[in-house]
Design an enzyme around this catalytic site. Structure first.
Site, mmCIF file in Angstrom:
data_model
loop_
_atom_site.group_PDB
_atom_site.id
_atom_site.type_symbol
_atom_site.label_atom_id
_atom_site.label_comp_id
_atom_site.label_asym_id
_atom_site.label_seq_id
_atom_site.Cartn_x
_atom_site.Cartn_y
_atom_site.Cartn_z
ATOM 1 N N GLU A 196 16.756 10.180 5.449
ATOM 2 C CA GLU A 196 15.382 10.661 5.369
ATOM 3 C C GLU A 196 15.079 11.556 6.579
ATOM 4 O O GLU A 196 14.244 12.445 6.507
ATOM 5 C CB GLU A 196 14.398 9.479 5.310
ATOM 6 C CG GLU A 196 13.074 9.856 4.688
ATOM 7 C CD GLU A 196 12.221 8.661 4.288
ATOM 8 O OE1 GLU A 196 11.661 8.676 3.179
ATOM 9 O OE2 GLU A 196 12.108 7.698 5.072
ATOM 10 N N HIS A 224 37.856 -5.045 -0.329
ATOM 11 C CA HIS A 224 38.344 -5.406 -1.668
ATOM 12 C C HIS A 224 37.659 -4.578 -2.734
ATOM 13 O O HIS A 224 37.712 -4.923 -3.912
ATOM 14 C CB HIS A 224 38.111 -6.901 -1.907
ATOM 15 C CG HIS A 224 38.943 -7.746 -0.997
ATOM 16 N ND1 HIS A 224 40.151 -8.274 -1.369
ATOM 17 C CD2 HIS A 224 38.762 -8.090 0.310
ATOM 18 C CE1 HIS A 224 40.668 -8.937 -0.344
ATOM 19 N NE2 HIS A 224 39.843 -8.836 0.688
ATOM 20 N N GLY A 242 7.536 5.833 9.846
ATOM 21 C CA GLY A 242 7.843 4.623 9.076
ATOM 22 C C GLY A 242 9.225 4.068 9.377
ATOM 23 O O GLY A 242 9.402 2.886 9.662
ATOM 24 N N ARG A 243 10.238 4.939 9.342
ATOM 25 C CA ARG A 243 11.621 4.449 9.505
ATOM 26 C C ARG A 243 11.946 4.141 10.968
ATOM 27 O O ARG A 243 13.069 3.732 11.258
ATOM 28 C CB ARG A 243 12.601 5.452 8.907
ATOM 29 C CG ARG A 243 12.466 6.872 9.420
ATOM 30 C CD ARG A 243 13.237 7.846 8.535
ATOM 31 N NE ARG A 243 13.008 9.244 8.899
ATOM 32 C CZ ARG A 243 12.008 9.992 8.469
ATOM 33 N NH1 ARG A 243 11.089 9.475 7.671
ATOM 34 N NH2 ARG A 243 11.889 11.261 8.829
ATOM 35 N N GLU A 273 3.463 1.413 -4.563
ATOM 36 C CA GLU A 273 4.244 0.194 -4.786
ATOM 37 C C GLU A 273 3.656 -0.984 -4.017
ATOM 38 O O GLU A 273 3.484 -2.086 -4.544
ATOM 39 C CB GLU A 273 5.695 0.396 -4.321
ATOM 40 C CG GLU A 273 6.483 1.408 -5.137
ATOM 41 C CD GLU A 273 6.382 2.833 -4.608
ATOM 42 O OE1 GLU A 273 5.380 3.150 -3.906
ATOM 43 O OE2 GLU A 273 7.282 3.635 -4.892
ATOM 44 N N LYS A 308 6.465 11.542 -6.212
ATOM 45 C CA LYS A 308 5.254 10.699 -6.214
ATOM 46 C C LYS A 308 4.156 11.369 -7.023
ATOM 47 O O LYS A 308 3.479 10.721 -7.818
ATOM 48 C CB LYS A 308 4.724 10.540 -4.772
ATOM 49 C CG LYS A 308 5.489 9.588 -3.895
ATOM 50 C CD LYS A 308 4.651 9.362 -2.624
ATOM 51 C CE LYS A 308 5.496 8.935 -1.455
ATOM 52 N NZ LYS A 308 4.781 8.968 -0.182
ATOM 53 N N LYS A 366 1.667 1.591 6.597
ATOM 54 C CA LYS A 366 1.044 2.487 7.582
ATOM 55 C C LYS A 366 -0.199 3.149 6.975
ATOM 56 O O LYS A 366 -1.264 3.148 7.560
ATOM 57 C CB LYS A 366 2.073 3.534 8.000
ATOM 58 C CG LYS A 366 1.605 4.505 9.041
ATOM 59 C CD LYS A 366 2.770 5.379 9.501
ATOM 60 C CE LYS A 366 2.274 6.543 10.329
ATOM 61 N NZ LYS A 366 3.361 7.403 10.783
#
Ligand code: G6Q
Length: 539
Positions: free
Chosen positions: A351, A382, A265-266, A211, A502, A205
Site C-alpha cells: 500500500e 512443504h 493507518g498502516r 466494513e 469503494k 481512524k
C-alpha cells in the site's frame, strides 16, 4: 533529476552486468570471511546479508545512490514532522508515537509528545481497569472477551501483534479480530461470545469505513438485544480521530481514545489502535513494545549506511527489483507467533510503494514496490519453496528466526532452526550436476535434481521474540519501505489506489438491494454478473 538519469543509477546498471554471471559459490570462495563481514546489527536484530548477489563494490554503489537522492535529509525531514505526505498535505509522524516521555516535538505549534503520552496514560488506566476487573460489564461480570472491529491498518497491526505476543498476554481473556464485511466474520465472533463479558473496540481512524461500521452496527444490535440499550456504554469503546462520527454512532466520546491525522493507518499499531494489544499484554509490555520501535528509529536516523539495517534491506531490495527485474519478495518467519507477519508486511509495503507516479506526478520508468508474500517456515517449505528453489523466477527472501523459543519443547526449536539455516544454504549454493554424479544419481534425473543455487536471501536472527524486539522488527520494515519510497521518489504515505473500488461498490449496493429490477448501466460483463447474482440469490 529523474532517477534513471542519475549517474549513480547508470553506474549500478553497468555494474549489474559484471555481477549477474557471478555465482554466490564464487563470492564465498573468493572471500571466505564474507559471512562475517556482510553483516550488521542493531536494536537486537542481527542481519546476515552475505548470501546476496553483491560485492563490496555493489554496496558502495548503492550507498552512493542513497546519498544522491538525499536519503539522510529525507529521514530527518520525516522525523521532524515536515508535511512529508504531499498529496494529503500531512506530516508522517508514526515515529512520534514512540518518543519517550519528556522528549519534545512540535508540529504546527503543538507538542505532540505530550498529547501522545496523555492518550497512552488513559489507555493504560483503561487497560488496567479491565485486566484487574475493576471495570466490569453492565451486569457486573468481568470483561473477559475483547473484540476489535476494524479493517486494514485498524486491524492488521493489533491482530499481528496480539498473535505475536500471545505468550505475554493475559490468558484468562480472549481476543478476537473482526474485519471482513462478510457477515461470517462477525457471526463467528459473536457465536463464541457472551455479551455480558464482551467489550467491543471499534477501531477506525475515520469512523466512516463501510466494513467497520457495518460490523459495529451488527455488534451493537446483538448487544442491545441481549442486555438493552443502556449497556452500550459499558461494552463499546472507540478508537478514532473523528469524535463527531463516534458520538453519532452512539458511543460516548468519554469512551473514545484518540489519535491524529499524522498517523497513517498502516503505521498506527503503536497509537491507540493498539488498545486491544495493550489490554492483552498490559501497559508495561506495551511501553516496551514502543521502546523497541524507538530503538530502531534512532538506529535508522544515525547509523552509517553500511550498518543501517533498514537502509541495507531497502537498498538490497532496489538491487533485485530494479536491476535483476525481480517481481516479488518472500517473507519467511521461522516462528509460529509471526503467522500474520507476511500479511502485515503485504499491506505496509504494497500500500505504501505500490505507486507508479513520482511525488510530483510524473509516471515512473522503473519498477516500484514488489509483491510481498510468504508464510511461516516450515509450512511454506512443504508448499511453495519448490518454486523458490527450482522455478524460473528470482525471489529474494527474508528469513526471520529466533535463537530461543518461547515454548522450548524437547527438540522442536533445534529442528525448526535447522531448517532456517539449511534453506538459505541450499538457496545460495544449490547442488550441481557434478555433485549429483558423485552421489551416483541416475543420469536422466540429474536435470530434475539439480539446484542452480545463487538465489539471494537475508537472514535476520534475533535472540528472543519479546515486545521490544517485535517493535524493532516492525520499525525495521517501516523504514525499509521508507528508504525505497525515497529512492523511487513516490509518496509512500497515501493510498489513492483503494478509492475507485469503494466508490463503485457504493454505487452497486442499491442495485443489489433494489426490490424492483434495476436498470443497469455498467459494461456488459458487470451487468450480466449482477443480474445472475440477483437471480441466484432470490431462488
Ligand atoms: C492504511 C489504510 C487503510 C485503513 C483502513 C481503515 O494505511 O489507510 O488500510 O487503515 O481503510 O480505515 P479506518 O481506520 O479509517 O477505518
Amino acid at each position: 533529476m529523474k532517477l534513471t538519469d542519475r549517474p549513480e543509477w547508470k553506474a549500478l546498471q553497468a555494474h549489474y552486468h559484471t555481477i549477474e554471471p557471478v555465482h554466490l559459490r564464487d563470492l564465498f570462495a573468493t572471500d571466505p570471511d564474507r559471512g562475517r563481514t556482510f553483516t550488521a546489527e542493531g536494536s537486537g536484530i542481527y542481519l546476515d546479508y552475505s548470501k546476496n548477489r553483491v560485492t563490496a563494490e555493489t554496496m558502495t554503489l548503492l550507498y552512493r545512490l542513497a546519498e544522491a537522492v538525499g536519503l539522510r535529509g529525507r529521514i530527518a525531514s520525516m522525523l521532524r514532522g515536515d508535511k512529508f505526505n504531499n498529496t494529503e498535505n500531512r506530516s508522517v509522524l508514526h515515529t512520534a508515537l514512540r518518543l519517550p516521555p519528556g522528549s519534545k516535538l512540535e508540529v504546527d505549534g503543538v507538542d505532540v509528545v505530550a498529547e501522545v503520552h496523555a492518550v497512552l496514560d488513559s489507555m493504560s488506566a483503561f487497560a488496567e481497569s479491565l485486566r484487574s476487573g475493576t471495570r466490569k460489564g453492565a451486569t457486573g461480570r468481568k470483561i473477559s472477551n475483547v473484540i476489535n472491529i476494524g479493517i486494514g491498518g485498524s486491524d492488521l497491526g493489533p491482530h499481528l501483534c496480539y498473535d505475536a505476543l500471545r505468550h505475554y498476554s493475559d490468558r484468562s481473556m480472549t481476543f478476537r479480530y473482526v474485519s471482513n464485511v462478510d457477515g461470517t466474520d462477525i457471526a463467528e465472533a459473536l457465536r463464541a461470545s457472551d455479551p455480558a463479558e464482551t467489550l467491543f473496540i471499534v477501531a477506525s481512524k475515520t469512523f466512516t469505513t463501510q466494513e467497520t461500521m457495518a460490523n459495529a452496527r451488527t455488534a451493537r444490535a446483538w448487544l442491545v438485544q441481549a442486555l438493552g440499550e443502556a449497556a452500550v456504554s459499558d461494552h463499546f469503546v472507540a478508537v478514532s480521530t473523528n469524535a463527531a462520527e463516534v458520538s453519532k454512532f452512539g458511543i460516548d466520546t468519554a469512551n473514545m481514545f484518540g489519535f491524529w491525522d499524522w498517523v497513517g493507518g498502516r503505521y498506527s499499531v503503536d497509537s491507540a489502535i493498539g488498545l486491544s494489544l495493550m489490554i492483552a499484554i498490559g501497559p508495561d509490555h506495551f511501553r516496551e513494545f514502543l521502546a523497541g520501535f524507538h530503538d530502531m528509529d534512532r538506529h535508522f536516523e544515525s547509523a552509517p549506511w553500511e550498518c543501517n539495517l533498514p537502509v541495507l534491506l531497502g537498498l538490497l531490495g532496489i538491487w533485485y527489483d530494479n536491476f535483476f527485474g525481480a517481481q516479488s519478495v518472500a517473507i519467511l518467519p521461522y516462528d509460529q507467533y509471526l503467522n500474520l507477519f507476511p500479511a502485515y508486511l503485504q499491506q505496509l509495503d504494497m500500500e505504501s510503494n505500490g505507486k507508479s507516479v513520482t511525488r510530483d506526478g510524473h509516471r515512473v520508468d522503473y519498477q516500484t514496490g514488489p509483491i510481498v508474500w510468504g508464510q511461516p517456515g516450515t509450512n511454506g517449505q512443504h508448499a511453495f519453496y519448490q518454486l523458490i528453489h527450482q522455478g524460473t523466477k528470482l525471489i529474494p527472501c527474508d528469513f526471520i528466526g529466533f535463537s530461543k523459543s518461547l515454548n522450548p519443547l524437547g527438540r522442536h526449536h533445534d529442528l525448526l532452526m535447522s531448517n532456517f539455516f539449511a534453506q538459505t544454504e541450499a538457496l545460495a549454493f544449490g547442488k550441481s550436476p557434478e555433485e549429483l554424479r558423485d552421489e551416483k544419481c541416475p543420469e536422466p534425473l540429474i536435470p530434475h535434481r539439480t539446484f542452480t543455487g545463487n538465489r539471494p536471501t537475508n537472514s535476520l536472527l534475533i535472540e528472543l521474540l519479546t515486545p521490544r524486539t517485535l517493535g524493532s522488527l516492525i520499525a525495521l520494515y517501516e523504514h525499509k519501505v521508507f528508504t525505497q519510497g525515497v529512492i523511487w521518489d513516490v509518496n509512500s504515505f497515501d493510498q489513492w489506489g483503494v478509492e475507485l473500488g469503494k466508490v463503485l461498490a457504493n454505487r452497486i449496493v442499491p442495485e443489489l438491494e433494489s426490490a424492483t429490477e434495476p436498470s443497469l448501466e455498467h459494461d456488459s460483463s458487470t451487468n450480466t454478473l449482477i443480474e445472475r447474482y440477483r437471480r441466484q440469490r432470490s431462488k
